[in-house]
Motif scaffolding. Structure first.
Motif, mmCIF file in Angstrom:
data_model
loop_
_atom_site.group_PDB
_atom_site.id
_atom_site.type_symbol
_atom_site.label_atom_id
_atom_site.label_comp_id
_atom_site.label_asym_id
_atom_site.label_seq_id
_atom_site.Cartn_x
_atom_site.Cartn_y
_atom_site.Cartn_z
ATOM 1 N N UNK A 1 -1.414 21.549 -11.726
ATOM 2 C CA UNK A 1 -2.252 20.803 -10.785
ATOM 3 C C UNK A 1 -1.331 20.152 -9.755
ATOM 4 N N UNK A 2 -1.474 20.553 -8.497
ATOM 5 C CA UNK A 2 -0.684 19.981 -7.403
ATOM 6 C C UNK A 2 -1.494 18.873 -6.734
ATOM 7 N N UNK A 3 -0.881 17.708 -6.621
ATOM 8 C CA UNK A 3 -1.524 16.583 -5.939
ATOM 9 C C UNK A 3 -0.880 16.396 -4.567
ATOM 10 N N UNK A 4 -1.698 16.427 -3.533
ATOM 11 C CA UNK A 4 -1.174 16.184 -2.189
ATOM 12 C C UNK A 4 -0.640 14.754 -2.086
ATOM 13 N N UNK A 5 0.399 14.585 -1.273
ATOM 14 C CA UNK A 5 0.960 13.247 -1.056
ATOM 15 C C UNK A 5 -0.070 12.341 -0.394
ATOM 16 N N UNK A 6 -0.206 11.141 -0.929
ATOM 17 C CA UNK A 6 -1.097 10.164 -0.302
ATOM 18 C C UNK A 6 -0.433 9.596 0.956
ATOM 19 N N UNK A 7 -1.219 9.101 1.907
ATOM 20 C CA UNK A 7 -0.635 8.572 3.147
ATOM 21 C C UNK A 7 0.406 7.489 2.888
ATOM 22 N N UNK A 8 1.449 7.532 3.667
ATOM 23 C CA UNK A 8 2.524 6.549 3.587
ATOM 24 C C UNK A 8 2.435 5.586 4.762
ATOM 25 N N UNK A 9 2.723 4.330 4.493
ATOM 26 C CA UNK A 9 2.690 3.314 5.539
ATOM 27 C C UNK A 9 4.041 3.285 6.263
ATOM 28 N N UNK B 1 4.075 -1.982 6.328
ATOM 29 C CA UNK B 1 3.908 -3.412 6.046
ATOM 30 C C UNK B 1 5.245 -3.994 5.657
ATOM 31 N N UNK B 2 5.708 -4.912 6.469
ATOM 32 C CA UNK B 2 6.949 -5.616 6.209
ATOM 33 C C UNK B 2 6.781 -6.998 6.818
ATOM 34 N N UNK B 3 6.669 -8.031 5.967
ATOM 35 C CA UNK B 3 6.450 -9.379 6.525
ATOM 36 C C UNK B 3 7.460 -9.761 7.592
ATOM 37 N N UNK C 1 -0.710 -14.944 9.780
ATOM 38 C CA UNK C 1 -1.629 -16.062 9.574
ATOM 39 C C UNK C 1 -3.067 -15.590 9.395
ATOM 40 N N UNK C 2 -3.411 -14.455 9.992
ATOM 41 C CA UNK C 2 -4.795 -13.978 9.921
ATOM 42 C C UNK C 2 -5.129 -13.406 8.548
ATOM 43 N N UNK C 3 -4.310 -12.467 8.061
ATOM 44 C CA UNK C 3 -4.648 -11.829 6.785
ATOM 45 C C UNK C 3 -3.412 -11.366 6.029
ATOM 46 N N UNK C 4 -2.287 -12.058 6.255
ATOM 47 C CA UNK C 4 -1.070 -11.629 5.591
ATOM 48 C C UNK C 4 -0.475 -10.381 6.206
ATOM 49 N N UNK C 5 -0.974 -10.007 7.377
ATOM 50 C CA UNK C 5 -0.488 -8.824 8.090
ATOM 51 C C UNK C 5 -0.804 -7.545 7.332
ATOM 52 N N UNK D 1 -7.101 -7.382 -3.818
ATOM 53 C CA UNK D 1 -5.846 -7.136 -4.499
ATOM 54 C C UNK D 1 -4.944 -6.214 -3.708
ATOM 55 N N UNK D 2 -3.788 -5.932 -4.302
ATOM 56 C CA UNK D 2 -2.791 -5.092 -3.662
ATOM 57 C C UNK D 2 -3.084 -3.631 -3.973
ATOM 58 N N UNK D 3 -3.201 -2.810 -2.929
ATOM 59 C CA UNK D 3 -3.518 -1.388 -3.094
ATOM 60 C C UNK D 3 -2.234 -0.568 -3.137
ATOM 61 N N UNK D 4 -1.337 -0.824 -2.209
ATOM 62 C CA UNK D 4 -0.011 -0.195 -2.205
ATOM 63 C C UNK D 4 1.020 -1.259 -2.576
ATOM 64 N N UNK D 5 1.882 -0.941 -3.533
ATOM 65 C CA UNK D 5 2.897 -1.940 -3.887
ATOM 66 C C UNK D 5 4.026 -1.986 -2.853
ATOM 67 N N UNK D 6 4.180 -0.907 -2.091
ATOM 68 C CA UNK D 6 5.115 -0.882 -0.962
ATOM 69 C C UNK D 6 4.616 0.173 0.018
ATOM 70 N N UNK D 7 5.474 0.596 0.919
ATOM 71 C CA UNK D 7 5.017 1.488 1.984
ATOM 72 C C UNK D 7 4.589 2.856 1.486
#
Length: 671
Positions: free
Chosen positions: A561-569, A575-577, A586-590, A641-647
């Motif tokens: 079973x091949x899983x396509x790569x999910x989108x990368x940020x 996302x990088x503070x 300030x609006x939504x944590x960026x 909650x957090x959907x992606x733990x990083x990019x």
């Protein structure tokens, strides 16, 4: 005094030198604006040569006229020439940064660099705080460009004393020869390895991009050219040849060089040679290169080169943070910086240079202002960032930052291979009666672990996980920015894992991998001893290697079973503070919202290659993008909650939430 060199006793102002300054500053700006001038930063090297040449000429003329060097007057002229413009830029940039930049480090770094620029050691601070000149942290600093001003000003503190010393030996040729030997010695520092045992606080002087010692030879080269006792002005033919060769070398360095050749070294010799040849050629103005450099538009730019250099970088950096998705943003910002630079030069720098500060008290007052005001701005900037904005923003992004440290369960259990030894194996539900499920691949496979633990429980099937960091299950040698250690580790993971999996009971092998290997510029594929960097060629190699992996697994009795790569940020959606604008934090944590269509367009070739392999081998193909990114938009975190733990990786919470989706996909893949 009559035996002083003719070339050094010419006019105090030369149009061709101003034109050369104009070209140098435009090369730097074009590079920073993202235009196709990859070696444009070499314009700074040319500036060092020009500075040494012009300052040495100026002091030589003074010595010819008066018999001595008025060192106090020299320093006063430097303060009046450089101080007001720098002070204005620093304060204006600090005000803008407190309204635009993230207070989670970047605002504080900008203020610290500004303070160091006032105190003439920004190069030292940057060398120890921002990494290399081309590293990402440095690119976020709107004060980064002040490193070269500090280097130049450090040499301005030394040059008059140095010239006074060498002139004690009398003959100009002797003085120039002594300087040439000193310059050669500092040039040698660029190429001589530095002992590892040397203290880090000292080591940077001998090998850093920002070091005044590794730049000294460039300044001294200009001084030697100004002081060498040329017996006569070069003929028009020789001057023309010198100018043409210098122009060719300079253009070659700026168009063919890049950040990989930019550290002080062999490539940095080229712009220095080019500047020397052009400066020497210009001593005979009756030749085409000097006339070209003396054209009014180039001279106009050269007259404002200092202001243009001061303002272009902070405007580009701050605008890229404020408007990261603006098409052509850096180019527009560079044009806007030109307008600001013109205004600053026209209404601040020029009037102050023309003003008469006849007495010592007025000169001291000017010095106190150009030093004290920007220092006050840095104190205020740091206070606003640390005391006002930072506590508010940290409260908003605290949960997101905490989640970024939570790794998939396999990491802590030892079945994610990151170093030496043998790849680890984790097992869940080992007594379940169904056919086993195997999860193999890199970290973009590992982030499905929590979801598959749940899915295997639902399906009553054993789960076996063995993944490797940065290692897709492909018989390819990946080269990560020429780091052989990672390449060797991945070769071992792939070989050991393939040898192991073909001996295991038949089951379903789930394969997934990042698409970064085929799209990222710093990763190459080695084939027959040659590094393949072209994206299309890398994708083709990946397609062939994946086809081979799938067929090997199928011959061993496994279903794939091949899983396509999910989108990368990735940029511009990363996302990088530290890279976020203050108002976004300030609006939504960026939180970032990534259009799936954009991600799929970016990785279209990779996705098509994976689909081709599935069609050719009969393997199953699944894409969980609709489950992770409903409505065609991926969000990295939200109030839920957090959907992606990083990019590039899902959080454990999101992975566990894919339990039902994975049950569905496994069901369609099972014969």
């Amino acid at each position: 005094m009559s035996d002083m060199p003719h070339a050094a006793s010419g006019h105090a102002w030369r149009a061709d030198i101003q034109g050369l300054r104009g070209i140098a500053v435009m090369a730097v700006i074009a590079h920073h604006a993202g235009l196709p001038v990859p070696g444009g930063f070499f314009g700074v090297d040319a500036f060092f040569v020009i500075s040494g040449y012009v300052v040495a000429q100026m002091l030589l003329r003074e010595r010819q006229a008066t018999g001595r060097i008025a060192i106090g007057r020299f320093f006063w002229r430097r303060v009046l020439r450089l101080g007001p413009g720098l002070a204005l830029m620093l304060c204006a940039t600090l005000v803008a940064s407190t309204m635009i930049m993230s207070p989670l480090g970047p605002q504080q770094q900008a203020a610290a660099t500004a303070r160091s620029a006032v105190l003439l050691h920004a190069n030292h601070l940057l060398a120890h705080s921002s990494g290399g000149y081309f590293d990402p942290p440095a690119q976020l600093n709107p004060m980064l460009h002040t490193w070269s001003l500090s280097v130049e000003e450090q040499w301005y503190l030394i040059i008059p004393w140095l010239l006074a010393l060498v002139w004690r030996f009398g003959r100009p040729r002797t003085a120039a020869a002594l300087l040439a030997m000193l310059g050669a010695a500092t040039l040698a520092l660029v190429f001589i390895p530095v002992a590892e045992s040397l203290d880090e606080a000292i080591r940077w002087l001998f090998q850093s991009y920002y070091s005044p010692l590794t730049r000294a030879w460039q300044v001294i080269a200009g001084m030697v050219l100004a002081l060498w006792p040329w017996r006569q002005r070069p003929t028009a033919l020789r001057a023309t040849a010198s100018g043409i060769v210098g122009a060719i070398i300079g253009m070659g360095a700026m168009l063919l060089g890049d950040e990989h050749t930019g550290l002080p070294g062999a490539w940095s010799v080229l712009p220095v040679i080019a500047a020397l040849l052009l400066l020497h050629a210009g001593t005979n103005p009756d030749q085409p290169v000097a006339r070209l450099l003396g054209r009014a538009p180039l001279v106009w730019l050269g007259d404002r080169s200092y202001a243009l250099y001061l303002w272009h970088w902070p405007v580009i950096v701050l605008s890229s943070i404020a408007l990261p998705e603006l098409p052509g943003g850096p180019i527009i910002a560079a044009l806007g910086a030109g307008v600001i630079a013109y205004a600053a030069e026209r209404w601040v720098e020029r009037p102050l240079r023309a003003a008469r500060f006849a007495n010592l008290a007025s000169q001291i007052a000017v010095c106190l202002i150009v030093v004290g005001v920007p220092l006050g701005c840095t104190i205020a900037g740091e206070a606003i960032a640390t005391q006002i904005w930072q506590p508010r923003v940290e409260a908003l992004v605290a949960d997101a930052r905490k989640q970024t440290t939570i790794t998939p369960v396999g990491y802590t259990l030892g079945c994610h291979f990151v170093g030496q030894g043998e790849p680890g194996i984790c097992r869940w539900h080992i007594d379940a009666p169904g056919a086993p499920i195997y999860l193999l691949g890199d970290s973009n496979a590992a982030h499905y672990t929590s979801g598959l633990v749940g899915a295997s429980a639902t399906l009553n099937r054993p789960l076996v996980v063995s993944t490797g960091s940065g290692c897709p299950l492909l018989a390819l040698t990946l080269v990560f920015d020429n780091d052989e250690r990672i390449s060797a580790r991945c070769r071992h993971y792939v070989a050991a894992t393939m040898a192991w999996i073909v001996q295991q009971p038949p089951g379903l092998v789930v394969l997934s991998m990042s698409d970064a290997y085929w799209l990222n510029d710093v990763i190459a594929v080695e084939r027959d001893g040659i590094l393949v960097r072209d994206p299309a060629a890398r994708v083709a190699l990946m397609r062939g290697a994946l086809h081979e992996t799938v067929e090997t697994l199928q011959r061993a009795g496994h279903t794939v079973l091949l899983l396509q790569t999910l989108p990368h940020f990735v940029a511009p959606y990363r996302w990088d503070p530290a890279r976020c604008a203050l108002w976004d934090l300030l609006a939504d944590g960026c939180a970032r919202r990534l259009p799936v269509a954009w991600a799929h367009q970016r990785s279209a070739a990779v996705r098509a290659a994976v689909a081709d392999v599935a069609a050719a081998t009969g393997a199953s193909l699944s894409d969980l993008v609709d489950d992770v990114c409903p409505g065609g938009v991926c969000i990295n975190f939200s109030a839920g909650g957090v959907i992606y733990r990083d990019a590039t990786h899902l959080s454990n919470r999101t992975s566990a939430g894919l339990r039902a989706a994975l049950v569905r996909e496994i069901g369609t893949a099972t014969p």
